[in-house]
Design a protein around this motif. Structure first.
Motif, PDB file in Angstrom:
ATOM      1  N   LEU A 375       0.820  -1.216   0.000  1.00 47.36           N
ATOM      2  CA  LEU A 375       0.000   0.000   0.000  1.00 47.36           C
ATOM      3  C   LEU A 375       0.850   1.259   0.000  1.00 47.36           C
ATOM      4  O   LEU A 375       0.324   2.344   0.265  1.00 47.36           O
ATOM      5  CB  LEU A 375      -0.932  -0.003   1.229  1.00 47.36           C
ATOM      6  CG  LEU A 375      -1.981  -1.124   1.263  1.00 47.36           C
ATOM      7  CD1 LEU A 375      -2.831  -1.018   2.519  1.00 47.36           C
ATOM      8  CD2 LEU A 375      -2.863  -1.062   0.020  1.00 47.36           C
ATOM      9  N   ARG A 376       2.124   1.153  -0.283  1.00 43.45           N
ATOM     10  CA  ARG A 376       2.983   2.343  -0.342  1.00 43.45           C
ATOM     11  C   ARG A 376       2.598   3.172  -1.551  1.00 43.45           C
ATOM     12  O   ARG A 376       2.694   2.714  -2.698  1.00 43.45           O
ATOM     13  CB  ARG A 376       4.452   1.931  -0.411  1.00 43.45           C
ATOM     14  CG  ARG A 376       4.964   1.230   0.852  1.00 43.45           C
ATOM     15  CD  ARG A 376       6.367   0.709   0.677  1.00 43.45           C
ATOM     16  NE  ARG A 376       6.437  -0.320  -0.368  1.00 43.45           N
ATOM     17  CZ  ARG A 376       7.562  -0.892  -0.776  1.00 43.45           C
ATOM     18  NH1 ARG A 376       8.723  -0.538  -0.234  1.00 43.45           N
ATOM     19  NH2 ARG A 376       7.534  -1.821  -1.729  1.00 43.45           N
ATOM     20  N   GLY A 377       2.154   4.386  -1.317  1.00 47.46           N
ATOM     21  CA  GLY A 377       1.774   5.286  -2.395  1.00 47.46           C
ATOM     22  C   GLY A 377       0.460   4.916  -3.066  1.00 47.46           C
ATOM     23  O   GLY A 377       0.163   5.441  -4.141  1.00 47.46           O
ATOM     24  N   GLU A 378      -0.329   4.025  -2.426  1.00 51.15           N
ATOM     25  CA  GLU A 378      -1.584   3.582  -3.028  1.00 51.15           C
ATOM     26  C   GLU A 378      -2.775   4.084  -2.213  1.00 51.15           C
ATOM     27  O   GLU A 378      -2.659   4.390  -1.027  1.00 51.15           O
ATOM     28  CB  GLU A 378      -1.627   2.042  -3.090  1.00 51.15           C
ATOM     29  CG  GLU A 378      -0.478   1.398  -3.856  1.00 51.15           C
ATOM     30  CD  GLU A 378      -0.587   1.627  -5.357  1.00 51.15           C
ATOM     31  OE1 GLU A 378      -1.586   2.209  -5.813  1.00 51.15           O
ATOM     32  OE2 GLU A 378       0.337   1.218  -6.086  1.00 51.15           O
ATOM     33  N   PHE A 400      -4.644  -0.318 -12.236  1.00 52.62           N
ATOM     34  CA  PHE A 400      -3.885   0.810 -12.766  1.00 52.62           C
ATOM     35  C   PHE A 400      -4.694   2.097 -12.642  1.00 52.62           C
ATOM     36  O   PHE A 400      -5.915   2.076 -12.485  1.00 52.62           O
ATOM     37  CB  PHE A 400      -3.532   0.569 -14.248  1.00 52.62           C
ATOM     38  CG  PHE A 400      -2.377  -0.384 -14.442  1.00 52.62           C
ATOM     39  CD1 PHE A 400      -1.072   0.063 -14.294  1.00 52.62           C
ATOM     40  CD2 PHE A 400      -2.601  -1.719 -14.765  1.00 52.62           C
ATOM     41  CE1 PHE A 400      -0.005  -0.809 -14.475  1.00 52.62           C
ATOM     42  CE2 PHE A 400      -1.547  -2.595 -14.932  1.00 52.62           C
ATOM     43  CZ  PHE A 400      -0.238  -2.137 -14.788  1.00 52.62           C
ATOM     44  N   ASP A 401      -3.959   3.199 -12.776  1.00 49.35           N
ATOM     45  CA  ASP A 401      -4.665   4.474 -12.779  1.00 49.35           C
ATOM     46  C   ASP A 401      -5.337   4.678 -14.136  1.00 49.35           C
ATOM     47  O   ASP A 401      -4.916   4.135 -15.153  1.00 49.35           O
ATOM     48  CB  ASP A 401      -3.695   5.627 -12.486  1.00 49.35           C
ATOM     49  CG  ASP A 401      -2.609   5.743 -13.543  1.00 49.35           C
ATOM     50  OD1 ASP A 401      -2.160   4.700 -14.024  1.00 49.35           O
ATOM     51  OD2 ASP A 401      -2.221   6.888 -13.854  1.00 49.35           O
ATOM     52  N   ALA A 402      -6.380   5.468 -14.131  1.00 49.32           N
ATOM     53  CA  ALA A 402      -7.139   5.768 -15.352  1.00 49.32           C
ATOM     54  C   ALA A 402      -7.973   7.002 -15.112  1.00 49.32           C
ATOM     55  O   ALA A 402      -8.229   7.392 -13.975  1.00 49.32           O
ATOM     56  CB  ALA A 402      -8.029   4.588 -15.747  1.00 49.32           C
ATOM     57  N   VAL A 459      -2.118  19.152 -13.210  1.00 52.58           N
ATOM     58  CA  VAL A 459      -1.706  17.896 -13.826  1.00 52.58           C
ATOM     59  C   VAL A 459      -0.457  17.372 -13.118  1.00 52.58           C
ATOM     60  O   VAL A 459       0.266  18.105 -12.454  1.00 52.58           O
ATOM     61  CB  VAL A 459      -1.424  18.077 -15.331  1.00 52.58           C
ATOM     62  CG1 VAL A 459      -2.683  18.487 -16.075  1.00 52.58           C
ATOM     63  CG2 VAL A 459      -0.305  19.100 -15.563  1.00 52.58           C
ATOM     64  N   ALA A 460      -0.232  16.065 -13.229  1.00 53.62           N
ATOM     65  CA  ALA A 460       0.948  15.405 -12.683  1.00 53.62           C
ATOM     66  C   ALA A 460       1.187  14.145 -13.488  1.00 53.62           C
ATOM     67  O   ALA A 460       0.504  13.885 -14.484  1.00 53.62           O
ATOM     68  CB  ALA A 460       0.750  15.093 -11.198  1.00 53.62           C
ATOM     69  N   HIS A 461       2.153  13.312 -13.015  1.00 54.44           N
ATOM     70  CA  HIS A 461       2.452  12.092 -13.756  1.00 54.44           C
ATOM     71  C   HIS A 461       1.451  10.981 -13.439  1.00 54.44           C
ATOM     72  O   HIS A 461       1.592   9.867 -13.926  1.00 54.44           O
ATOM     73  CB  HIS A 461       3.869  11.621 -13.407  1.00 54.44           C
ATOM     74  CG  HIS A 461       3.998  11.150 -11.992  1.00 54.44           C
ATOM     75  ND1 HIS A 461       4.133  12.034 -10.939  1.00 54.44           N
ATOM     76  CD2 HIS A 461       3.996   9.901 -11.462  1.00 54.44           C
ATOM     77  CE1 HIS A 461       4.216  11.354  -9.816  1.00 54.44           C
ATOM     78  NE2 HIS A 461       4.137  10.047 -10.107  1.00 54.44           N
ATOM     79  N   GLU A 462       0.463  11.274 -12.594  1.00 56.67           N
ATOM     80  CA  GLU A 462      -0.548  10.292 -12.238  1.00 56.67           C
ATOM     81  C   GLU A 462      -1.864  11.005 -11.960  1.00 56.67           C
ATOM     82  O   GLU A 462      -1.900  12.218 -11.795  1.00 56.67           O
ATOM     83  CB  GLU A 462      -0.106   9.536 -10.972  1.00 56.67           C
ATOM     84  CG  GLU A 462       0.094  10.451  -9.780  1.00 56.67           C
ATOM     85  CD  GLU A 462       0.564   9.711  -8.547  1.00 56.67           C
ATOM     86  OE1 GLU A 462       0.596   8.483  -8.586  1.00 56.67           O
ATOM     87  OE2 GLU A 462       0.885  10.393  -7.550  1.00 56.67           O
ATOM     88  N   ASN A 463      -2.942  10.213 -11.883  1.00 55.98           N
ATOM     89  CA  ASN A 463      -4.238  10.764 -11.485  1.00 55.98           C
ATOM     90  C   ASN A 463      -4.411  10.519  -9.991  1.00 55.98           C
ATOM     91  O   ASN A 463      -4.237   9.394  -9.524  1.00 55.98           O
ATOM     92  CB  ASN A 463      -5.369  10.072 -12.257  1.00 55.98           C
ATOM     93  CG  ASN A 463      -5.340  10.401 -13.733  1.00 55.98           C
ATOM     94  OD1 ASN A 463      -5.566  11.526 -14.127  1.00 55.98           O
ATOM     95  ND2 ASN A 463      -5.016   9.403 -14.556  1.00 55.98           N
ATOM     96  N   ARG A 464      -4.749  11.550  -9.217  1.00 56.86           N
ATOM     97  CA  ARG A 464      -4.868  11.402  -7.766  1.00 56.86           C
ATOM     98  C   ARG A 464      -5.799  12.478  -7.203  1.00 56.86           C
ATOM     99  O   ARG A 464      -5.920  13.563  -7.765  1.00 56.86           O
ATOM    100  CB  ARG A 464      -3.494  11.528  -7.110  1.00 56.86           C
ATOM    101  CG  ARG A 464      -2.833  12.895  -7.316  1.00 56.86           C
ATOM    102  CD  ARG A 464      -1.572  13.030  -6.482  1.00 56.86           C
ATOM    103  NE  ARG A 464      -0.970  14.341  -6.635  1.00 56.86           N
ATOM    104  CZ  ARG A 464       0.123  14.580  -7.370  1.00 56.86           C
ATOM    105  NH1 ARG A 464       0.726  13.580  -8.002  1.00 56.86           N
ATOM    106  NH2 ARG A 464       0.595  15.806  -7.463  1.00 56.86           N
ATOM    107  N   PRO A 465      -6.438  12.181  -6.060  1.00 57.46           N
ATOM    108  CA  PRO A 465      -7.174  13.216  -5.339  1.00 57.46           C
ATOM    109  C   PRO A 465      -6.238  13.931  -4.362  1.00 57.46           C
ATOM    110  O   PRO A 465      -5.072  13.542  -4.207  1.00 57.46           O
ATOM    111  CB  PRO A 465      -8.240  12.410  -4.579  1.00 57.46           C
ATOM    112  CG  PRO A 465      -7.553  11.113  -4.304  1.00 57.46           C
ATOM    113  CD  PRO A 465      -6.662  10.856  -5.494  1.00 57.46           C
TER     114      PRO A 465
END
Length: 477
Positions: A375-378, A400-402, A459-465
């Motif tokens: 769960l590191r970074g998840e 995966f992220d989407a 924006v970033a290299h991933e989708n996140r809240p």
């Protein structure tokens, strides 16, 4: 004023007296001064702050209220034989701050001193009239003043009169002095008799043989109501007792209140070994059990048939929730956020590592494959379980992220126009001239249309809240 010789309160003195009356703090008159008025008898002036020509200042000898007139304050000063050599034309009274309170004049009086061949003790008296004598403190320092013969005679007379009255002594009470009778009893309740040395020694011997509050050793047994207490096996102290389904032998704890349950106890025992404290009334009781090994505690309350006919006979125990046992109520393997970089004792970090299933059977029952989720970074997401919001997912499956699909359309590009035809995430980056066929006409111009989501959202290299970083840990046992 038609009088030739008189005394007045100065303006400064009047103000200080008024202030003393208002605040309830008496004015302290401490000194008297005499002067020769530069060879003249001056008239007292309320504006004066000092004598015209002061020749001597010293402490006041006596200061008292006139017995005949309670508004008159009389101050006296004794000038000894050794002081003199000047006329006395003016007199002044001063407070402890050196302020002139009252000023007066007097007939010319020469005060010789002993060195001139003739000497005498001179008494100077000054009378002032005030509205409230309580505003002046009638106190002098007997260590720095001389006493007049009249003062000494009055003092001796007063002391002798008081002594004569005191020769007829009454009996002593708790509020007044007097004759007292001696008594050797050590159990008397009288308050007007005094203990003899014999009574004091008897009481001392008894106290010396009693048990002290601390630091003493008891040699003999201690009994209450004829029963031994505070000894081994008496009333539950240090003894073992088998606790039945619900009963506690009251004869074993009616004084101490402690019992010790054995491992062989049957029924609703709180722990294998525990101290039990009971508070009882009639046949109803409340018990608290403490297991000092595990630092756990349980309680139960029983209201029996006499007070509650509908009582069902429930003698079960309920455990207290404490910092020592709170982990007992958390399921093994549940991931929890932890704000430190190292897991606490008995917990593992959810970092995808393997563990020994034989050493941690409870954790293996939750994670039978023998390794923890990483769960590191998840982010953790609730299992869909047939709802349809996140279908086709298995328990502990990774995803995966989407993002949702972003789409749009462009109807046309106008050749040669300087207008920006894009909006939102679309924009044009200028004209491009060249041989580009537009509607079959070569040699025209076109614009490049670019899509950039950062023009609308972060924006970033991933989708996140939005989020805060914690370490996910699981209880291992």
């Amino acid at each position: 004023m038609n009088q030739t010789y008189y005394t007045i309160i100065t303006k400064q003195g009047a103000a200080l007296l008024a202030n003393a009356t208002a605040l309830g703090v008496p004015l302290k008159i401490t000194q008297m001064a005499v002067g020769d008025g530069n060879g003249k008898i001056p008239k007292p002036d309320a504006n004066q702050t000092q004598l015209v020509h002061e020749v001597r200042r010293a402490a006041v000898n006596t200061l008292f209220v006139d017995k005949e007139n309670p508004n008159q304050i009389i101050a006296e000063q004794v000038i000894p034989e050794s002081d003199g050599g000047w006329f006395i034309h003016e007199i002044g009274l001063f407070d402890d701050k050196g302020n002139l309170i009252a000023v007066g004049n007097c007939p010319a009086t020469y005060k010789p001193k002993l060195a001139e061949g003739s000497g005498r003790t001179q008494v100077i008296r000054m009378v002032i009239i005030v509205d409230n004598a309580q505003s002046i403190q009638l106190k002098i320092d007997p260590a720095v003043v001389l006493a007049t013969r009249e003062y000494v005679d009055d003092l001796i007379t007063a002391k002798m009169t008081a002594h004569e009255k005191s020769t007829n002594h009454p009996n002593a009470t708790t509020k007044s002095k007097g004759f007292v009778q001696l008594n050797s009893a050590i159990d008397s309740n009288l308050e007007n008799q005094a203990a003899t040395p014999l009574a004091v020694k008897t009481a001392y011997d008894l106290a010396n043989g009693a048990v002290k509050r601390s630091g003493d050793n008891m040699i003999g047994p201690l009994s209450i109501k004829g029963q031994p207490v505070l000894t081994k096996y008496s009333y539950g102290i240090g003894s073992s007792y088998v606790l039945g389904d619900e009963s506690i032998d009251e004869t074993k704890n009616q004084y101490s209140g402690f019992l010790f349950t054995q491992e062989q106890s049957q029924g609703n025992k709180p722990f294998d070994y525990s101290h039990v404290m009971r508070s009882a009334m009639d046949d109803s009781f409340a018990d608290i059990a403490i297991d000092i090994l595990s630092k756990r505690a349980k309680f139960r309350g029983v209201i029996t048939d006499a007070q509650n006919p509908a009582y069902s006979g429930d003698y079960s125990w309920t455990e207290f929730l404490t910092t020592q046992n709170i982990s007992n109520y958390l399921p093994v393997g549940i991931p929890l956020p932890w704000p430190q970089m190292t897991p606490p004792a008995g917990w593992f970090e959810c970092n995808g590592s393997t563990f020994n299933k034989e050493d941690f059977p409870k954790l293996a029952a939750t994670y039978p494959h023998g390794f923890l989720p990483d769960l590191r970074g998840e982010f953790i997401r609730g299992w869909d379980n047939g709802r349809g919001a996140d279908p086709d997912r298995g328990m502990l499956s990774w995803q995966f992220d989407a993002i949702r699909n972003i789409y749009g359309s462009i109807d046309s590009v106008v050749s040669g126009s300087a207008n920006n035809i894009g909006n939102g995430a679309f924009y044009t980056n200028g004209f491009i001239w060249g041989a580009y066929a537009l509607s079959g006409n070569p040699g025209g111009s076109h614009q490049s249309l670019v899509f950039d989501a950062s023009r609308i959202v972060p924006v970033a290299h991933e989708n996140r809240p939005r989020n805060i970083a914690f370490m996910y840990i699981v209880k291992a046992e």
